[in-house]
Design a protein around this motif. Structure first.
Motif, PDB file in Angstrom:
ATOM      1  N   LEU A  18       4.866   2.767   4.593  1.00  0.00           N
ATOM      2  CA  LEU A  18       6.542   3.454   5.018  1.00  0.00           C
ATOM      3  C   LEU A  18       6.393   4.765   4.631  1.00  0.00           C
ATOM      4  CD1 LEU A  18       6.845   0.184   4.076  1.00  0.00           C
ATOM      5  CD2 LEU A  18       9.262   0.891   5.007  1.00  0.00           C
ATOM      6  N   ASP A  19       6.923   5.629   5.632  1.00  0.00           N
ATOM      7  CA  ASP A  19       7.016   7.082   5.299  1.00  0.00           C
ATOM      8  C   ASP A  19       5.644   7.480   4.589  1.00  0.00           C
ATOM      9  OD1 ASP A  19       9.502   6.973   6.695  1.00  0.00           O
ATOM     10  OD2 ASP A  19      10.709   7.053   4.940  1.00  0.00           O
ATOM     11  N   GLU A  20       4.610   7.140   4.886  1.00  0.00           N
ATOM     12  CA  GLU A  20       3.410   7.642   4.168  1.00  0.00           C
ATOM     13  C   GLU A  20       3.651   7.657   2.712  1.00  0.00           C
ATOM     14  OE1 GLU A  20       0.968   8.498   5.875  1.00  0.00           O
ATOM     15  OE2 GLU A  20       1.675   8.607   7.949  1.00  0.00           O
ATOM     16  N   GLU A  21       4.522   6.680   2.262  1.00  0.00           N
ATOM     17  CA  GLU A  21       4.876   6.564   0.911  1.00  0.00           C
ATOM     18  C   GLU A  21       4.541   5.385   0.135  1.00  0.00           C
ATOM     19  OE1 GLU A  21       5.701   7.025  -3.347  1.00  0.00           O
ATOM     20  OE2 GLU A  21       5.277   8.611  -2.017  1.00  0.00           O
ATOM     21  N   VAL A  22       5.310   4.464   0.638  1.00  0.00           N
ATOM     22  CA  VAL A  22       5.258   2.824   0.028  1.00  0.00           C
ATOM     23  C   VAL A  22       4.316   1.966   1.006  1.00  0.00           C
ATOM     24  CG1 VAL A  22       6.542   1.039  -0.616  1.00  0.00           C
ATOM     25  CG2 VAL A  22       7.501   3.193  -0.868  1.00  0.00           C
ATOM     26  N   PHE A  23       3.178   1.398   0.125  1.00  0.00           N
ATOM     27  CA  PHE A  23       2.307   0.494   0.908  1.00  0.00           C
ATOM     28  C   PHE A  23       2.545  -0.943   0.313  1.00  0.00           C
ATOM     29  CE2 PHE A  23      -1.763  -1.849   1.718  1.00  0.00           C
ATOM     30  CZ  PHE A  23      -1.639  -1.757   3.014  1.00  0.00           C
ATOM     31  N   TYR A  24       2.880  -1.786   1.162  1.00  0.00           N
ATOM     32  CA  TYR A  24       3.087  -3.295   0.870  1.00  0.00           C
ATOM     33  C   TYR A  24       1.920  -4.176   1.563  1.00  0.00           C
ATOM     34  CZ  TYR A  24       5.649  -7.573  -0.280  1.00  0.00           C
ATOM     35  OH  TYR A  24       5.636  -8.980  -0.716  1.00  0.00           O
ATOM     36  N   PRO A  25       0.794  -4.582   0.729  1.00  0.00           N
ATOM     37  CA  PRO A  25      -0.204  -5.101   1.493  1.00  0.00           C
ATOM     38  C   PRO A  25       0.039  -6.588   1.887  1.00  0.00           C
ATOM     39  CG  PRO A  25      -0.466  -5.416  -0.785  1.00  0.00           C
ATOM     40  CD  PRO A  25       1.009  -4.490  -0.828  1.00  0.00           C
ATOM     41  N   GLY A  26       1.185  -7.220   1.603  1.00  0.00           N
ATOM     42  CA  GLY A  26       1.321  -8.631   1.706  1.00  0.00           C
ATOM     43  C   GLY A  26       0.422  -9.508   1.039  1.00  0.00           C
ATOM     44  N   ASP A  27      -0.330 -10.570   1.383  1.00  0.00           N
ATOM     45  CA  ASP A  27      -1.182 -11.088   0.518  1.00  0.00           C
ATOM     46  C   ASP A  27      -2.647 -11.105   0.967  1.00  0.00           C
ATOM     47  OD1 ASP A  27       1.082 -12.634  -0.612  1.00  0.00           O
ATOM     48  OD2 ASP A  27       0.549 -14.822  -0.053  1.00  0.00           O
ATOM     49  N   ALA A  28      -2.795  -9.950   0.268  1.00  0.00           N
ATOM     50  CA  ALA A  28      -4.177  -9.326   0.646  1.00  0.00           C
ATOM     51  C   ALA A  28      -4.248  -8.083  -0.320  1.00  0.00           C
ATOM     52  CB  ALA A  28      -4.477  -9.066   2.057  1.00  0.00           C
ATOM     53  N   PHE A  29      -5.755  -7.669  -0.575  1.00  0.00           N
ATOM     54  CA  PHE A  29      -5.945  -6.299  -1.091  1.00  0.00           C
ATOM     55  C   PHE A  29      -6.321  -5.259  -0.136  1.00  0.00           C
ATOM     56  CE2 PHE A  29      -6.498  -9.137  -5.078  1.00  0.00           C
ATOM     57  CZ  PHE A  29      -5.633  -9.008  -5.559  1.00  0.00           C
ATOM     58  N   THR A  30      -5.715  -5.179   0.719  1.00  0.00           N
ATOM     59  CA  THR A  30      -5.707  -4.285   1.982  1.00  0.00           C
ATOM     60  C   THR A  30      -5.923  -2.903   1.426  1.00  0.00           C
ATOM     61  OG1 THR A  30      -5.017  -5.535   3.476  1.00  0.00           O
ATOM     62  CG2 THR A  30      -5.241  -3.402   4.385  1.00  0.00           C
ATOM     63  N   VAL A  31      -7.002  -2.143   1.733  1.00  0.00           N
ATOM     64  CA  VAL A  31      -7.083  -0.592   1.276  1.00  0.00           C
ATOM     65  C   VAL A  31      -6.748   0.153   2.459  1.00  0.00           C
ATOM     66  CG1 VAL A  31      -8.349   1.313   0.444  1.00  0.00           C
ATOM     67  CG2 VAL A  31      -8.767  -1.111  -0.636  1.00  0.00           C
ATOM     68  N   PRO A  32      -5.440   0.696   2.618  1.00  0.00           N
ATOM     69  CA  PRO A  32      -5.272   1.395   3.832  1.00  0.00           C
ATOM     70  C   PRO A  32      -5.924   2.921   4.017  1.00  0.00           C
ATOM     71  CG  PRO A  32      -3.526   1.900   2.291  1.00  0.00           C
ATOM     72  CD  PRO A  32      -4.521   0.727   1.866  1.00  0.00           C
ATOM     73  N   ALA A  71      -5.329   5.926   4.309  1.00  0.00           N
ATOM     74  CA  ALA A  71      -4.142   6.762   3.882  1.00  0.00           C
ATOM     75  C   ALA A  71      -4.109   6.959   2.453  1.00  0.00           C
ATOM     76  CB  ALA A  71      -3.202   6.285   4.847  1.00  0.00           C
ATOM     77  N   SER A  72      -3.372   7.821   1.908  1.00  0.00           N
ATOM     78  CA  SER A  72      -3.030   8.223   0.694  1.00  0.00           C
ATOM     79  C   SER A  72      -1.842   7.264   0.380  1.00  0.00           C
ATOM     80  CB  SER A  72      -3.003   9.417   0.132  1.00  0.00           C
ATOM     81  OG  SER A  72      -1.888   9.968   0.937  1.00  0.00           O
ATOM     82  N   VAL A  73      -1.921   6.723  -0.825  1.00  0.00           N
ATOM     83  CA  VAL A  73      -0.655   5.836  -1.272  1.00  0.00           C
ATOM     84  C   VAL A  73       0.046   6.285  -2.469  1.00  0.00           C
ATOM     85  CG1 VAL A  73       0.213   3.503  -1.707  1.00  0.00           C
ATOM     86  CG2 VAL A  73      -1.608   3.851   0.014  1.00  0.00           C
ATOM     87  N   GLY A  74       1.321   6.686  -2.195  1.00  0.00           N
ATOM     88  CA  GLY A  74       2.006   7.084  -3.321  1.00  0.00           C
ATOM     89  C   GLY A  74       2.661   6.054  -4.274  1.00  0.00           C
ATOM     90  N   THR A  75       3.015   4.919  -3.474  1.00  0.00           N
ATOM     91  CA  THR A  75       3.586   3.851  -4.201  1.00  0.00           C
ATOM     92  C   THR A  75       2.971   2.614  -3.569  1.00  0.00           C
ATOM     93  OG1 THR A  75       5.733   5.128  -4.689  1.00  0.00           O
ATOM     94  CG2 THR A  75       5.868   2.787  -4.729  1.00  0.00           C
ATOM     95  N   LEU A  76       2.313   1.712  -4.435  1.00  0.00           N
ATOM     96  CA  LEU A  76       1.845   0.566  -3.932  1.00  0.00           C
ATOM     97  C   LEU A  76       2.794  -0.605  -4.806  1.00  0.00           C
ATOM     98  CD1 LEU A  76      -0.525  -1.116  -2.875  1.00  0.00           C
ATOM     99  CD2 LEU A  76      -1.717  -0.736  -5.120  1.00  0.00           C
ATOM    100  N   MET A  77       2.983  -1.547  -3.839  1.00  0.00           N
ATOM    101  CA  MET A  77       3.503  -2.692  -4.203  1.00  0.00           C
ATOM    102  C   MET A  77       2.392  -3.912  -4.282  1.00  0.00           C
ATOM    103  SD  MET A  77       6.518  -2.233  -4.534  1.00  0.00           S
ATOM    104  CE  MET A  77       7.054  -3.657  -5.235  1.00  0.00           C
ATOM    105  N   TYR A 131      -8.155  -3.251  -7.456  1.00  0.00           N
ATOM    106  CA  TYR A 131      -7.256  -2.859  -6.230  1.00  0.00           C
ATOM    107  C   TYR A 131      -6.687  -1.591  -6.867  1.00  0.00           C
ATOM    108  CZ  TYR A 131      -4.215  -3.278  -2.285  1.00  0.00           C
ATOM    109  OH  TYR A 131      -3.374  -2.818  -1.387  1.00  0.00           O
ATOM    110  N   LEU A 132      -6.003  -1.623  -7.927  1.00  0.00           N
ATOM    111  CA  LEU A 132      -5.416  -0.527  -8.506  1.00  0.00           C
ATOM    112  C   LEU A 132      -6.321   0.776  -8.638  1.00  0.00           C
ATOM    113  CD1 LEU A 132      -3.177  -2.158 -11.037  1.00  0.00           C
ATOM    114  CD2 LEU A 132      -2.298  -1.192  -9.019  1.00  0.00           C
ATOM    115  N   ARG A 133      -7.320   0.334  -9.137  1.00  0.00           N
ATOM    116  CA  ARG A 133      -8.444   1.684  -9.306  1.00  0.00           C
ATOM    117  C   ARG A 133      -9.120   2.116  -7.920  1.00  0.00           C
ATOM    118  NH1 ARG A 133     -11.236  -0.407 -14.857  1.00  0.00           N
ATOM    119  NH2 ARG A 133      -9.480  -0.454 -16.153  1.00  0.00           N
ATOM    120  N   THR A 134      -9.110   1.292  -6.918  1.00  0.00           N
ATOM    121  CA  THR A 134      -9.515   1.737  -5.479  1.00  0.00           C
ATOM    122  C   THR A 134      -8.392   2.517  -4.867  1.00  0.00           C
ATOM    123  OG1 THR A 134     -10.878  -0.256  -5.262  1.00  0.00           O
ATOM    124  CG2 THR A 134     -10.480   0.929  -3.370  1.00  0.00           C
ATOM    125  N   VAL A 135      -7.262   2.245  -4.909  1.00  0.00           N
ATOM    126  CA  VAL A 135      -5.998   2.749  -4.111  1.00  0.00           C
ATOM    127  C   VAL A 135      -5.595   4.027  -5.108  1.00  0.00           C
ATOM    128  CG1 VAL A 135      -3.507   2.413  -3.245  1.00  0.00           C
ATOM    129  CG2 VAL A 135      -5.452   0.437  -3.144  1.00  0.00           C
TER     130      VAL A 135
END
Length: 211
Positions: A121-135, A137-143, A159-163
């Motif tokens: 959302l807005d190139e800022e918040v990424f919500y992956p659902g039930d997966a460790f998807t690496v978008p 795109a750069s992610v400012g805020t990861l849920m 996942y945190l270290r990859t994103v």
């Protein structure tokens, strides 16, 4: 942008008088949907998509989701249900949204793997659902999901270290006892210190303001 953590896997985002809700499942208080202009649903599991709650949505609310939800929990809703898949982009409730991911993480050898989409959302918040998807795109805020039959903590840290987000907040954590949540808090604090990022669990009902 104001981000509020609701029960288990639900997040509510507010901006410029508009409200967008992600994954209002059965473990989430129905108040999460109060005044919602749009709802995003990652996949068709009870803890992410509660049909009874979705039936309360008015006809002018937009619901964006994968095919599994559109033909499952969201089928026949009065709200406007629109199906999306990996690579799609759209605007809703004043938010720009991009879709990443296709499949839920493997859960049990006898259970089929269902479709699952993540939302940026807005190139800022990424919500992956039930997966460790690496978008892509750069992610400012990861849920970041921290508790489920399909994950282990080493995968969460990987996942945190990859994103490498500037901020990451725990989601999918209602299955833990108080002792378990304490362990999660400790692991996230260690990773926060290692990465020099704001990585932690937000209490249910608490909010974060994002620039």
């Amino acid at each position: 942008m104001k981000l509020t953590k609701f029960g288990h896997a639900c997040v509510r985002l507010e901006k410029d008088g508009k409200v967008l809700v992600i994954d209002p499942g059965t473990l989430t208080d129905a108040a999460a949907l109060d005044g919602a202009d749009a709802v995003l649903i990652t996949h068709n599991h009870f803890d992410h998509a509660d049909r009874d709650k979705l039936l309360t949505l008015s006809a002018d609310v937009e619901v964006w989701t994968c095919q599994g939800v559109a033909s499952g929990a969201a089928e026949g809703l009065p709200a406007k249900v629109q199906t999306v898949r990996h690579g799609d982009a759209f605007d809703t409730a004043g938010f720009g949204v991009k879709v990443f991911g296709e499949w839920h993480a493997a859960n049990h050898p006898d259970m089929p793997i269902i479709d699952n989409v993540g939302f940026l959302l807005d190139e800022e918040v990424f919500y992956p659902g039930d997966a460790f998807t690496v978008p892509d795109a750069s992610v400012g805020t990861l849920m970041v999901p921290t508790g489920a039959p399909w994950l282990k903590m080493s995968e969460v840290i990987g996942y945190l270290r990859t994103v490498k987000p500037a901020r990451a907040y725990s989601t999918h954590d209602a299955l833990y006892s108080e002792a378990g949540l304490g362990l999660v808090d400790g692991w996230l604090q260690m990773e926060s210190e290692k990465q020099g990022a704001d990585i932690r669990r937000i209490a249910v009902g608490d909010s974060i303001t994002l620039a």
